[in-house]
Design a protein around this motif. Sequence first.
Motif, PDB file in Angstrom:
ATOM      1  N   THR A 716       0.851  -1.185   0.000  1.00 11.63           N
ATOM      2  CA  THR A 716       0.000   0.000   0.000  1.00 11.63           C
ATOM      3  C   THR A 716       0.889   1.237   0.000  1.00 11.63           C
ATOM      4  OG1 THR A 716      -0.107   0.184   2.403  1.00 11.63           O
ATOM      5  CG2 THR A 716      -1.752  -1.232   1.340  1.00 11.63           C
ATOM      6  N   LYS A 717       0.305   2.372  -0.327  1.00 14.51           N
ATOM      7  CA  LYS A 717       1.061   3.624  -0.338  1.00 14.51           C
ATOM      8  C   LYS A 717       0.724   4.521   0.844  1.00 14.51           C
ATOM      9  CE  LYS A 717       1.898   3.643  -5.314  1.00 14.51           C
ATOM     10  NZ  LYS A 717       1.857   4.409  -6.574  1.00 14.51           N
ATOM     11  N   LYS A 718       0.034   3.947   1.804  1.00  9.06           N
ATOM     12  CA  LYS A 718      -0.327   4.694   3.005  1.00  9.06           C
ATOM     13  C   LYS A 718       0.119   3.906   4.230  1.00  9.06           C
ATOM     14  CE  LYS A 718      -4.362   6.796   0.777  1.00  9.06           C
ATOM     15  NZ  LYS A 718      -5.845   6.991   0.819  1.00  9.06           N
ATOM     16  N   GLU A 719      -0.174   4.444   5.379  1.00  7.69           N
ATOM     17  CA  GLU A 719       0.040   3.765   6.658  1.00  7.69           C
ATOM     18  C   GLU A 719       1.508   3.503   6.950  1.00  7.69           C
ATOM     19  OE1 GLU A 719      -2.250   0.230   6.446  1.00  7.69           O
ATOM     20  OE2 GLU A 719      -4.166   1.264   6.236  1.00  7.69           O
ATOM     21  N   CYS A 720       2.401   4.345   6.444  1.00  7.89           N
ATOM     22  CA  CYS A 720       3.810   4.229   6.805  1.00  7.89           C
ATOM     23  C   CYS A 720       4.481   5.583   6.649  1.00  7.89           C
ATOM     24  CB  CYS A 720       4.524   3.178   5.954  1.00  7.89           C
ATOM     25  SG  CYS A 720       4.566   3.576   4.188  1.00  7.89           S
ATOM     26  N   LEU A 721       5.590   5.763   7.361  1.00  8.36           N
ATOM     27  CA  LEU A 721       6.365   7.001   7.313  1.00  8.36           C
ATOM     28  C   LEU A 721       7.481   6.836   6.305  1.00  8.36           C
ATOM     29  CD1 LEU A 721       6.924   9.829   8.467  1.00  8.36           C
ATOM     30  CD2 LEU A 721       8.425   8.717  10.166  1.00  8.36           C
ATOM     31  N   GLN A 722       7.470   7.663   5.252  1.00  5.50           N
ATOM     32  CA  GLN A 722       8.471   7.548   4.207  1.00  5.50           C
ATOM     33  C   GLN A 722       9.793   8.168   4.650  1.00  5.50           C
ATOM     34  OE1 GLN A 722       7.129   8.913   0.404  1.00  5.50           O
ATOM     35  NE2 GLN A 722       5.161   7.850   0.507  1.00  5.50           N
ATOM     36  N   HIS A 723      10.902   7.478   4.375  1.00  4.23           N
ATOM     37  CA  HIS A 723      12.223   7.970   4.718  1.00  4.23           C
ATOM     38  C   HIS A 723      13.223   7.384   3.730  1.00  4.23           C
ATOM     39  CE1 HIS A 723      11.736   4.098   6.742  1.00  4.23           C
ATOM     40  NE2 HIS A 723      13.042   3.955   6.610  1.00  4.23           N
ATOM     41  N   ASP A 724      14.441   7.916   3.703  1.00  6.21           N
ATOM     42  CA  ASP A 724      15.477   7.401   2.806  1.00  6.21           C
ATOM     43  C   ASP A 724      15.854   5.992   3.230  1.00  6.21           C
ATOM     44  OD1 ASP A 724      15.471   9.673   1.360  1.00  6.21           O
ATOM     45  OD2 ASP A 724      17.262  10.544   2.250  1.00  6.21           O
ATOM     46  N   PHE A 725      15.745   5.072   2.286  1.00  4.82           N
ATOM     47  CA  PHE A 725      15.970   3.672   2.583  1.00  4.82           C
ATOM     48  C   PHE A 725      16.656   3.030   1.383  1.00  4.82           C
ATOM     49  CE2 PHE A 725      13.995  -0.688   2.216  1.00  4.82           C
ATOM     50  CZ  PHE A 725      14.849  -1.290   3.134  1.00  4.82           C
ATOM     51  N   PHE A 726      17.796   2.390   1.603  1.00  2.02           N
ATOM     52  CA  PHE A 726      18.565   1.773   0.534  1.00  2.02           C
ATOM     53  C   PHE A 726      18.642   0.272   0.749  1.00  2.02           C
ATOM     54  CE2 PHE A 726      19.943   6.124   0.739  1.00  2.02           C
ATOM     55  CZ  PHE A 726      20.122   6.496  -0.584  1.00  2.02           C
ATOM     56  N   TYR A 727      18.761  -0.463  -0.362  1.00  4.78           N
ATOM     57  CA  TYR A 727      18.957  -1.897  -0.264  1.00  4.78           C
ATOM     58  C   TYR A 727      19.972  -2.324  -1.326  1.00  4.78           C
ATOM     59  CZ  TYR A 727      15.492  -1.918  -4.078  1.00  4.78           C
ATOM     60  OH  TYR A 727      14.812  -1.688  -5.240  1.00  4.78           O
ATOM     61  N   ILE A 728      20.545  -3.501  -1.120  1.00  5.11           N
ATOM     62  CA  ILE A 728      21.631  -3.990  -1.962  1.00  5.11           C
ATOM     63  C   ILE A 728      21.151  -5.194  -2.769  1.00  5.11           C
ATOM     64  CG2 ILE A 728      23.990  -4.889  -2.027  1.00  5.11           C
ATOM     65  CD1 ILE A 728      23.819  -2.021  -1.068  1.00  5.11           C
ATOM     66  N   ILE A 729      21.468  -5.204  -4.110  1.00  5.72           N
ATOM     67  CA  ILE A 729      21.210  -6.354  -4.975  1.00  5.72           C
ATOM     68  C   ILE A 729      22.566  -6.929  -5.375  1.00  5.72           C
ATOM     69  CG2 ILE A 729      20.145  -7.195  -7.098  1.00  5.72           C
ATOM     70  CD1 ILE A 729      18.271  -4.838  -7.039  1.00  5.72           C
ATOM     71  N   GLU A 730      22.804  -8.202  -5.030  1.00  7.08           N
ATOM     72  CA  GLU A 730      24.062  -8.850  -5.363  1.00  7.08           C
ATOM     73  C   GLU A 730      24.234  -8.925  -6.884  1.00  7.08           C
ATOM     74  OE1 GLU A 730      26.480  -9.782  -3.457  1.00  7.08           O
ATOM     75  OE2 GLU A 730      25.463  -9.204  -1.589  1.00  7.08           O
ATOM     76  N   GLN A 731      25.494  -8.795  -7.343  1.00  4.88           N
ATOM     77  CA  GLN A 731      25.750  -8.750  -8.783  1.00  4.88           C
ATOM     78  C   GLN A 731      25.366 -10.032  -9.496  1.00  4.88           C
ATOM     79  OE1 GLN A 731      28.006  -8.429  -6.356  1.00  4.88           O
ATOM     80  NE2 GLN A 731      30.078  -9.137  -6.959  1.00  4.88           N
ATOM     81  N   SER A 732      25.326 -11.157  -8.801  1.00  3.52           N
ATOM     82  CA  SER A 732      24.980 -12.431  -9.452  1.00  3.52           C
ATOM     83  C   SER A 732      23.523 -12.469  -9.902  1.00  3.52           C
ATOM     84  CB  SER A 732      25.254 -13.593  -8.489  1.00  3.52           C
ATOM     85  OG  SER A 732      24.473 -13.452  -7.307  1.00  3.52           O
TER      86      SER A 732
END
Length: 772
Positions: A716-732
């Motif tokens: 959903t696009k509601k019910e949460c506080l938006q903040h800067d969030f990063f994640y990592i995808i392995e090169q494989s």
Amino acid sequence: MSASGVAVLLSWLSCCGSALWRYYSNSPNYDIFSTRSTIKLEYEGTLFSEWSAPATCSIKNKRSPKTELRCSSPGIHAIKPIVLGPDLEEERYLSVESSHICFLWYYKAINFVHNLTQIVVLWIYDPENADPSELLWNANEPSLNSIVISKQLAALGQMPVIYTILKRKVYFPQERIKDGKWYISVPMTTNDVLKEVKGNPVAFQDCFIANSLFLLTSPMLTIPEIPGFLPISSPRGSQLIANWAACDPSFVVVVADMETFQTNDSFHTWTRIRVPPNILTEDERHNVSDVTLSRDGIFFLINGILYLKSYNTFTRLGSNANLPDGGIIGITSRRWCWINYLLKDKERRSDMAIWTENEVYLGYTLLKFVKIVTTEKLKGLLNMSPTATLTIHRVEYTGHPLELALLLNYCIICNTSKTIYLVIYNEDTIQWVFQDFALDVTIDTFLIPYFLYSAKPELLLWDKHRIYYYYHNFTDTGVLQTTTEFGNLSRLSQNSIIHNVLMDYYGNIVVKMENNVMFYFKLKVKDAIKLHLWTNSTVKSLVCFKPSGSMYLLYVFENGKIYPEDYPLKLEAQSITFKTKEKCPYMAFHNDIVHFSYLLDKGQNLSVWAQIVYPENIGLYIIVESYGPKILEMKNKIHYEIASGYCSKTMTITFSQNINYEAVDDYFKLQYENTGLLLVHVRPSELAKTCPISQKVFQISVGCDASKFIAVKGFTKKECLQHDFFYIIEQSYLRDRPSKPLRVKYNWDKYGCPLRVDFREKFRPLVQLAVV
């Protein structure tokens, strides 16, 4: 202005032109021309004596040059004026129907920009008993007679419904009829603008209502006229120059030799385009050689330089916009509307083309211009001699949504003759294809190309006097013939020259000469007929088509006024072909192709059918032509019947793709090779000028639907506080196998709130196909 108002001006100008006569109907576009219609007759000239009509028709005042005609019985009626002197006036054979269609829908739109909706206000009116404002199409409220008719039919069960032609959506009235009007709310749109009003099959006094096709676009503003600004025009004595938006033909700009005019409603209303002083000289302001409409504004070509008139500015374009500072010889825009099309390699296609003798540029929205080729590069691509002279003759968009064509002048010793070649460029694949086309002409010959609305490239070329046709991918060629003079249209029009040629989406083609003589033929037909004279030679005019297929003439008078007038092309063509005894070879041609564009995803197929009915022993059949990459299989199944001397052939055509994507070495390469865009043309094997609508052109896009994507269910696009969030995808896991992992910033707007999952429980995502 009413038809009678235009007639007054035309009559006033007729003192210097040849004598002629014409007729009018109260019904717009001559939609109703029946035994119930009042036909207004009008003669221009000084030698009029009286009108001649058969006994089944009555004339209000047969000795008046302007009078009214009614025909009580249906059929073909010979009408003509009798004049003094030895000369005879043209006789018309008017086709009067016996029809139970008496009423029409009147509609007007109210725009609500804040929520991007439009309220269409509808009522029923009788054109034979309508208020003048309804006939002029500027009424704000229904007349008393229209209120009575609307309420009476509503009580009998009448209710209008709006259908969209492209996306096949349906909109109903918000409530019951109120004060003789219905209100229907529709969303503003740019890709579903062609609509049709339909009602229930309800009759009042044995009279029904005709369906009405109309164009409803988002509000498109015309450029305002600012006090103190000066006129911009073509050279004195030149013919009218016009351009219109391909997907909104009611949005038009016309350049005359005294002013430039713009409209967003097919000239029901219009404004003058003027430019600020001190930018152009007096000579430059009156030397426009071409014009093109764009989302960015109006482009003018003046003395080899491109100028842009936008809502607020007037700008000279050159090196500041990646264009030449001079030497431009032509500009053009798309002629045919394709709302949907598949792009494999590019994000967008061009809106216009600009060319010099040696360079071609493409123009995109937001004033982006890109040079795509030079003649030196073309010499190498086409394996031409480096010592030869190669220049660009003309650039024109084809009927394909992603292609444009270049006509090239080629010569070695350029003294007396040259050869014109043709290459086609695909904007998506960036490929140049040399066509089997070569035309030897004199060195000073200039030809104007016009690509027709068809699947395979088909072209008309014309010089001042003749039209050359190139049908079926340039394999069927010749000179358009006439009954006399071997196709020389100038000799049949008092030595006038060709002004413009126009084709509609239904295959009708009209040629207008500079002195307003017109000729008519259809797509695939190789001869033309000369139409009755409608406008005298002293009036500047232009031929225009409406989305419904009806035609109108645009008049520009010396006093700076501009007026549109409906033209009865179907009736005029019927009058001529009645004399020539030309018959359509078939009785009917039907199909179930309801869309202009189809999208086939993996594993899908498309089936359509077409049927032709014709007298036996003629041997007609249905032709299916396709143009584009060979990525679809096409299978035909024909059902044949014969009864009572008539034959019918029904062809079912199925398009499919059988590609196995499982366990392939390169999935994305295989997908790329088997996606693309095809144009398909379904038509009868034989055509004539008397045939009704007889062709269907549509496109099939093979590939992924850009409006759909795979997503995990539950976000959903509601019910949460938006903040800067990063994640990592392995090169494989990445497609291009990079050397480092990819650090990605989480896109809240695109993906919504992350799912909250209890780490003590097994997580099993549910994947779904979502739609934008």
